[in-house]
Design a protein around this motif. Structure first.
Motif, PDB file in Angstrom:
ATOM      1  N   ASP A  33      -3.680 -39.050  13.938  1.00 46.74           N
ATOM      2  CA  ASP A  33      -4.974 -39.335  13.309  1.00 46.74           C
ATOM      3  C   ASP A  33      -5.203 -40.837  13.191  1.00 46.74           C
ATOM      4  OD1 ASP A  33      -5.646 -36.661  12.957  1.00 46.74           O
ATOM      5  OD2 ASP A  33      -4.773 -36.564  10.943  1.00 46.74           O
ATOM      6  N   VAL A  34      -4.175 -41.550  12.734  1.00 46.16           N
ATOM      7  CA  VAL A  34      -4.297 -42.995  12.560  1.00 46.16           C
ATOM      8  C   VAL A  34      -4.538 -43.675  13.898  1.00 46.16           C
ATOM      9  CG1 VAL A  34      -3.095 -45.090  11.823  1.00 46.16           C
ATOM     10  CG2 VAL A  34      -2.902 -42.997  10.457  1.00 46.16           C
ATOM     11  N   THR A  35      -3.818 -43.253  14.915  1.00 41.44           N
ATOM     12  CA  THR A  35      -4.005 -43.831  16.248  1.00 41.44           C
ATOM     13  C   THR A  35      -5.425 -43.602  16.749  1.00 41.44           C
ATOM     14  OG1 THR A  35      -1.669 -43.566  16.805  1.00 41.44           O
ATOM     15  CG2 THR A  35      -3.215 -43.780  18.635  1.00 41.44           C
ATOM     16  N   GLY A  95       2.041 -37.811  -2.712  1.00 39.04           N
ATOM     17  CA  GLY A  95       2.087 -36.394  -2.389  1.00 39.04           C
ATOM     18  C   GLY A  95       0.716 -35.766  -2.204  1.00 39.04           C
ATOM     19  N   GLU A  96       0.646 -34.808  -1.293  1.00 37.70           N
ATOM     20  CA  GLU A  96      -0.619 -34.135  -0.973  1.00 37.70           C
ATOM     21  C   GLU A  96      -1.185 -33.410  -2.187  1.00 37.70           C
ATOM     22  OE1 GLU A  96      -2.241 -30.727   2.156  1.00 37.70           O
ATOM     23  OE2 GLU A  96      -0.282 -31.662   2.474  1.00 37.70           O
ATOM     24  N   PHE A  97      -0.326 -32.841  -3.019  1.00 41.82           N
ATOM     25  CA  PHE A  97      -0.793 -32.136  -4.209  1.00 41.82           C
ATOM     26  C   PHE A  97      -1.507 -33.083  -5.167  1.00 41.82           C
ATOM     27  CE2 PHE A  97      -0.244 -27.998  -6.262  1.00 41.82           C
ATOM     28  CZ  PHE A  97       0.137 -27.205  -5.193  1.00 41.82           C
ATOM     29  N   TRP A  98      -1.138 -34.356  -5.130  1.00 37.87           N
ATOM     30  CA  TRP A  98      -1.628 -35.327  -6.112  1.00 37.87           C
ATOM     31  C   TRP A  98      -2.789 -36.168  -5.595  1.00 37.87           C
ATOM     32  CZ3 TRP A  98       0.444 -35.371 -10.999  1.00 37.87           C
ATOM     33  CH2 TRP A  98       1.586 -34.581 -11.172  1.00 37.87           C
ATOM     34  N   VAL A  99      -2.699 -36.623  -4.365  1.00 40.29           N
ATOM     35  CA  VAL A  99      -3.714 -37.568  -3.864  1.00 40.29           C
ATOM     36  C   VAL A  99      -4.404 -37.078  -2.604  1.00 40.29           C
ATOM     37  CG1 VAL A  99      -2.558 -39.546  -4.910  1.00 40.29           C
ATOM     38  CG2 VAL A  99      -1.986 -38.909  -2.556  1.00 40.29           C
ATOM     39  N   ALA A 129      -4.339 -34.928   1.335  1.00 40.31           N
ATOM     40  CA  ALA A 129      -3.600 -34.999   2.598  1.00 40.31           C
ATOM     41  C   ALA A 129      -3.772 -36.360   3.251  1.00 40.31           C
ATOM     42  CB  ALA A 129      -4.087 -33.907   3.546  1.00 40.31           C
ATOM     43  N   ARG A 130      -2.664 -36.959   3.627  1.00 43.98           N
ATOM     44  CA  ARG A 130      -2.699 -38.216   4.368  1.00 43.98           C
ATOM     45  C   ARG A 130      -2.937 -37.902   5.841  1.00 43.98           C
ATOM     46  NH1 ARG A 130      -0.420 -42.286   1.515  1.00 43.98           N
ATOM     47  NH2 ARG A 130       0.058 -43.458   3.401  1.00 43.98           N
ATOM     48  N   VAL A 158       2.875 -46.752   9.247  1.00 38.72           N
ATOM     49  CA  VAL A 158       2.221 -46.099   8.124  1.00 38.72           C
ATOM     50  C   VAL A 158       3.112 -44.998   7.564  1.00 38.72           C
ATOM     51  CG1 VAL A 158      -0.076 -46.560   9.077  1.00 38.72           C
ATOM     52  CG2 VAL A 158       1.046 -44.398   9.597  1.00 38.72           C
ATOM     53  N   ARG A 159       2.732 -44.566   6.376  1.00 40.10           N
ATOM     54  CA  ARG A 159       3.392 -43.407   5.761  1.00 40.10           C
ATOM     55  C   ARG A 159       2.553 -42.179   6.122  1.00 40.10           C
ATOM     56  NH1 ARG A 159       6.689 -43.342   1.314  1.00 40.10           N
ATOM     57  NH2 ARG A 159       6.101 -45.495   0.837  1.00 40.10           N
TER      58      ARG A 159
END
Length: 519
Positions: free
Chosen positions: A172-174, A160-164, A166-167, A142-143
């Motif tokens: 977290d994914v795990t 980017g976090e500013f745009w979409v 925080a990923r 993942v990104r």
């Protein structure tokens, strides 16, 4: 929308390629002073509070089924990339259904992610739902969340976090999926490991991500191996393991049906408004679609809100027509819930709340065909027999009405050499339902059309009759009338359950239901 591409405001104008001119309007600074300031003085990010998803034990079992079919092979299942809608704007992301099924990730999560099942020694892989080792170890590439001192943080309009926002982090994914997460930048090296003519085979679910497909093809070419038909077999397998739904899938499908029924209930009171509007079909469409977005993820497919003669066009989604008093409106719609499971329900409603005699006659014929299909939808029956049962009723009714060509009986029409009755119903009666509205479509014929029904299968029953306005083969009173009745059906141990039964089907029940909703 906001600008998406940085431009140095102090730089002199220079000729730009047509590819770069999409950023002509942008005025974001790129000075070193700006970069230094925007990447500093940030507090700790708030904890996203990620917990294991409810799908974790189920997706482990799903991956185990796939693992059992391809021991020794590396299996690549991309989520897919963002897709451009126009210029530099994207459609809302939806992952490939095979990826969603095997990871439990729904909504608009993780564009560009790739699930890889790496082969390991037999029995030493990830545990299945019973704790037994499989043939593979799963890794999600993942990104992850970018640091705030990176350009991605503030300047990347896609990620980017500013745009979409925080990923999630790798941890977290795990936690969320129960699958080891690693950075997508490691994907190429991971796919290349031990690949060769006498080593690991790499199979990919095609049609999901062209970039990843190209990468896999390059790795194969470098290793001197050919794909053969194994990619197709993997695609088939990811469809076939969805033919029988597990308990969580059934829960999500029940939720999708419930939300869909609510959407139909919201449409009935706005029918007078639809009659008054020059594009009344849009009133119906937007009423249902707004509900789907509020109470689910979105619609599972483009809503069909077909009034009058438009109901004779099977996939009418333009929905720009008028809604006239005295006519019927065919609403074929489904809510997709956050897990991406969708309902698929159709009702044909009298605009004024009461059927005319001719409308009722046609509607009842379609209902009888649906009931005949329900009667045979049970374990041990072939999937194709559902359609056959509905067609027996349709052909018999058309013969009774004198609509079949001269000398053609219902029996003759039902023969493979006949099929004249199909002029008025060219589509099939059923399709599997799940993550895709037409689910499991890549399954082999012997497991789908020629397959035998098992408990846990979910599909539609949706016969119809469609008499176009210019159809000279039918009496004038029939012309311009289209009727379809569609329900979502679960095969049980001893028969079936109509998941959408709470939505009235019989004409008198439809009329009473509409009267109640209209007050």
């Amino acid at each position: 929308m906001t600008d998406t591409t940085p431009v140095d405001e102090t730089a002199p104008a220079a000729p730009a390629s047509t590819e770069d001119r999409g950023s002509n309007r942008s005025q974001r600074p790129v000075s070193e002073a700006f970069k230094s300031f925007i990447t500093s003085q940030w507090g700790e990010r708030a904890d996203l509070g990620v917990e294991p998803g409810e799908a974790v034990p189920y997706t482990a079992e799903r991956r185990a089924k796939l693992s059992a079919r391809f021991p020794g092979a590396r299996l690549v299942v991309p989520a897919g990339p963002l897709k451009t809608r126009s210029n530099d704007t994207d459609y809302r992301f939806r992952p490939h259904s095979a990826f969603a099924h095997l990871t439990g990730l729904g909504t608009d999560q993780e564009p560009d992610a790739v699930l890889v099942l790496h082969p390991v020694a037999d029995g030493e892989g990830d545990p299945d739902g019973s704790g037994n080792g499989t043939h593979h170890h799963a890794v999600l590439y993942v990104r992850p969340l970018a640091a705030r001192d990176t350009e991605e943080f503030y300047a990347d309009s896609r990620y980017g976090e500013f745009w979409v926002g925080a990923r999630p982090s790798l941890d977290d994914v795990t936690t969320l999926t129960g699958v080891e997460a690693r950075h997508v930048d490691e994907l190429r090296d991971a796919l290349t490991k031990d690949v060769g003519a006498d080593g690991v085979r790499v199979l990919i679910v095609t049609g999901a991500d062209e970039t990843v497909e190209t990468l896999v093809e390059a790795i194969r070419e470098e290793a001197g191996i050919e794909a053969g038909a194994e990619d197709e077999q993997l695609v088939e397998a990811t469809s076939e393991i969805r033919l029988v739904k597990d308990a969580l899938e059934l829960e999500h499908l029940r939720e999708a049906v419930a939300r869909t029924i609510e959407g139909f209930e919201q449409v009935v009171p706005v029918l007078p408004k639809a009659v008054a509007h020059r594009r009344g079909e849009r009133v119906i469409e937007t009423t249902f679609d707004g509900h789907a977005r509020l109470e689910g993820n979105t619609v599972g497919y483009e809503t069909i809100a077909a009034a009058g003669e438009h109901a004779t066009t099977l996939h009418w989604i333009t929905n720009d027509g008028v809604v006239r008093s005295g006519e019927l409106v065919l609403l074929d719609a489904g809510v997709e819930v956050d897990s991406l499971y969708t309902a698929d329900v159709t009702r044909t409603l009298p605009v004024d709340g009461e059927f005319t005699d001719v409308q009722r006659r046609i509607y009842t014929a379609v209902l009888d065909a649906a009931d005949a299909a329900f009667a045979v939808a049970k374990p041990g029956t072939k999937f194709r027999d559902i359609h056959a049962a509905a067609m027996e009723v349709i052909a018999a009714r058309l013969e009774e009405w004198g609509l079949l060509p001269e000398g053609v009986t219902a029996e003759v029409s039902l023969s493979p050499e006949g099929q004249q009755h199909r002029r008025w119903m060219v589509h099939g009666t059923s399709h599997h339902l799940g993550l895709d509205v037409h689910d499991c479509a890549q399954a082999r014929r012997e497991l789908y059309l020629d397959g035998v029904l098992e408990p846990g299968m979910v599909f539609t029953i949706e016969p119809g009759l469609y008499f176009k306005a210019d159809d000279l083969a039918v009496p004038e009173e029939y012309r311009g009338i289209g009727v379809r009745i569609e329900d979502d059906v679960l095969v049980t141990r001893d028969g079936n359950e109509n998941l959408s039964a709470a939505l009235p089907r019989r004409p008198e029940d439809v009329e009473a239901w509409m009267a109640r909703l209209r007050g």
